[in-house]
Scaffold this motif. Structure first.
Motif, PDB file in Angstrom:
ATOM      1  N   PHE A 111       2.577   9.676   1.854  1.00 24.35           N
ATOM      2  CA  PHE A 111       3.715   9.246   1.041  1.00 24.35           C
ATOM      3  C   PHE A 111       4.531   8.121   1.692  1.00 24.35           C
ATOM      4  O   PHE A 111       5.702   7.952   1.408  1.00 24.35           O
ATOM      5  N   GLN A 112       3.900   7.360   2.556  1.00 29.88           N
ATOM      6  CA  GLN A 112       4.543   6.212   3.192  1.00 29.88           C
ATOM      7  C   GLN A 112       3.975   4.938   2.570  1.00 29.88           C
ATOM      8  O   GLN A 112       2.870   4.929   2.036  1.00 29.88           O
ATOM      9  N   ALA A 113       4.735   3.848   2.652  1.00 33.49           N
ATOM     10  CA  ALA A 113       4.295   2.577   2.078  1.00 33.49           C
ATOM     11  C   ALA A 113       4.462   1.450   3.094  1.00 33.49           C
ATOM     12  O   ALA A 113       5.369   1.496   3.929  1.00 33.49           O
ATOM     13  N   LEU A 158       0.863  -1.175   0.000  1.00 34.67           N
ATOM     14  CA  LEU A 158       0.000   0.000   0.000  1.00 34.67           C
ATOM     15  C   LEU A 158       0.897   1.222   0.000  1.00 34.67           C
ATOM     16  O   LEU A 158       1.749   1.368   0.873  1.00 34.67           O
ATOM     17  N   MET A 159       0.705   2.085  -0.991  1.00 35.88           N
ATOM     18  CA  MET A 159       1.502   3.299  -1.118  1.00 35.88           C
ATOM     19  C   MET A 159       0.584   4.499  -0.992  1.00 35.88           C
ATOM     20  O   MET A 159      -0.185   4.796  -1.902  1.00 35.88           O
ATOM     21  N   ASN A 160       0.652   5.151   0.155  1.00 33.53           N
ATOM     22  CA  ASN A 160      -0.178   6.319   0.403  1.00 33.53           C
ATOM     23  C   ASN A 160       0.385   7.491  -0.395  1.00 33.53           C
ATOM     24  O   ASN A 160       1.575   7.763  -0.345  1.00 33.53           O
ATOM     25  N   GLN A 161      -0.501   8.190  -1.091  1.00 29.01           N
ATOM     26  CA  GLN A 161      -0.049   9.284  -1.940  1.00 29.01           C
ATOM     27  C   GLN A 161      -0.304  10.664  -1.356  1.00 29.01           C
ATOM     28  O   GLN A 161       0.156  11.649  -1.904  1.00 29.01           O
ATOM     29  N   GLU A 162      -1.057  10.735  -0.246  1.00 29.79           N
ATOM     30  CA  GLU A 162      -1.349  12.065   0.296  1.00 29.79           C
ATOM     31  C   GLU A 162      -1.459  12.047   1.805  1.00 29.79           C
ATOM     32  O   GLU A 162      -0.493  11.802   2.491  1.00 29.79           O
ATOM     33  N   THR A 163      -2.659  12.300   2.318  1.00 35.74           N
ATOM     34  CA  THR A 163      -2.870  12.463   3.758  1.00 35.74           C
ATOM     35  C   THR A 163      -2.815  11.128   4.491  1.00 35.74           C
ATOM     36  O   THR A 163      -2.982  10.072   3.901  1.00 35.74           O
TER      37      THR A 163
END
Length: 181
Positions: free
Chosen positions: A53-55, A32-37
């Motif tokens: 922006f964490q994975a 899972l790659m978070n792209q924002e908040t």
């Protein structure tokens, strides 16, 4: 997706414009790659915070995983084929196998536009004495009608070694994986 990556990665799923999303169980690992908040990842009765922006790397899971936020989600779920994740995150596999029910935080600043480049840079050929991807391809083709003799011939190792290495790399026993296909 780059043609070279398709052997290992099933798909990139972009999840956006919602405040929650349920990932259905699968037989492979997921990044899972978070792209924002920031958002919360719920696995069974535990919750993990995934910063912007964490994975995280999730082992093959048997229950659905809920991703939720008070704000609009924008993340990517990268689904791997069988043991595909081990070719990109080999150094994390031991830690993940020791705590298979917990996600492993693997990095920051992995952007959507750079996914192919990110994974091509991380791809490391297997150092195993046999090619697990060939075995997984065979199982995917034959489903539960696999021939253990054919698999052992491909692996060219004793059954005990095959079972141990397969479980280490996929998080599943050889028989369990074969029955999933």
């Amino acid at each position: 997706m780059d043609k070279k990556l398709k052997k290992y990665i099933d798909q990139y799923n972009l999840i956006e414009n919602c405040t929650s999303h349920e990932l259905m169980p699968n037989g492979g690992m997921v990044v899972l790659m978070n792209q924002e908040t920031s958002c919360e990842v719920q696995i069974e009765d535990k919750a993990y915070t995934l910063d912007g922006f964490q994975a995280i790397l999730l082992n093959a899971y048997e229950v659905s995983v809920l991703v939720a936020s008070d704000e609009t989600l924008n993340f990517i779920a990268v689904r791997f084929r069988g043991a595909g994740a081990s070719f990109f995150y080999e150094e994390e596999m031991e830690a993940l196998m020791q705590r298979p029910q917990e996600p492993l935080f693997i990095g920051k600043s992995i952007l959507r536009e750079e996914l192919d480049a990110y994974f091509k840079n991380r791809l490391k050929p297997s150092k195993l004495p046999f090619n697990i991807m060939k075995i997984i391809d065979l199982l995917d083709e034959q489903g539960s009608d696999y021939s253990i003799d054919e698999v052992l011939a491909i692996a060219n190792v004793p059954r005990k070694t095959l079972d141990k290495m397969f479980n280490l790399r996929t998080g599943l026993t050889f028989k369990t994986y074969a029955n999933l296909t």
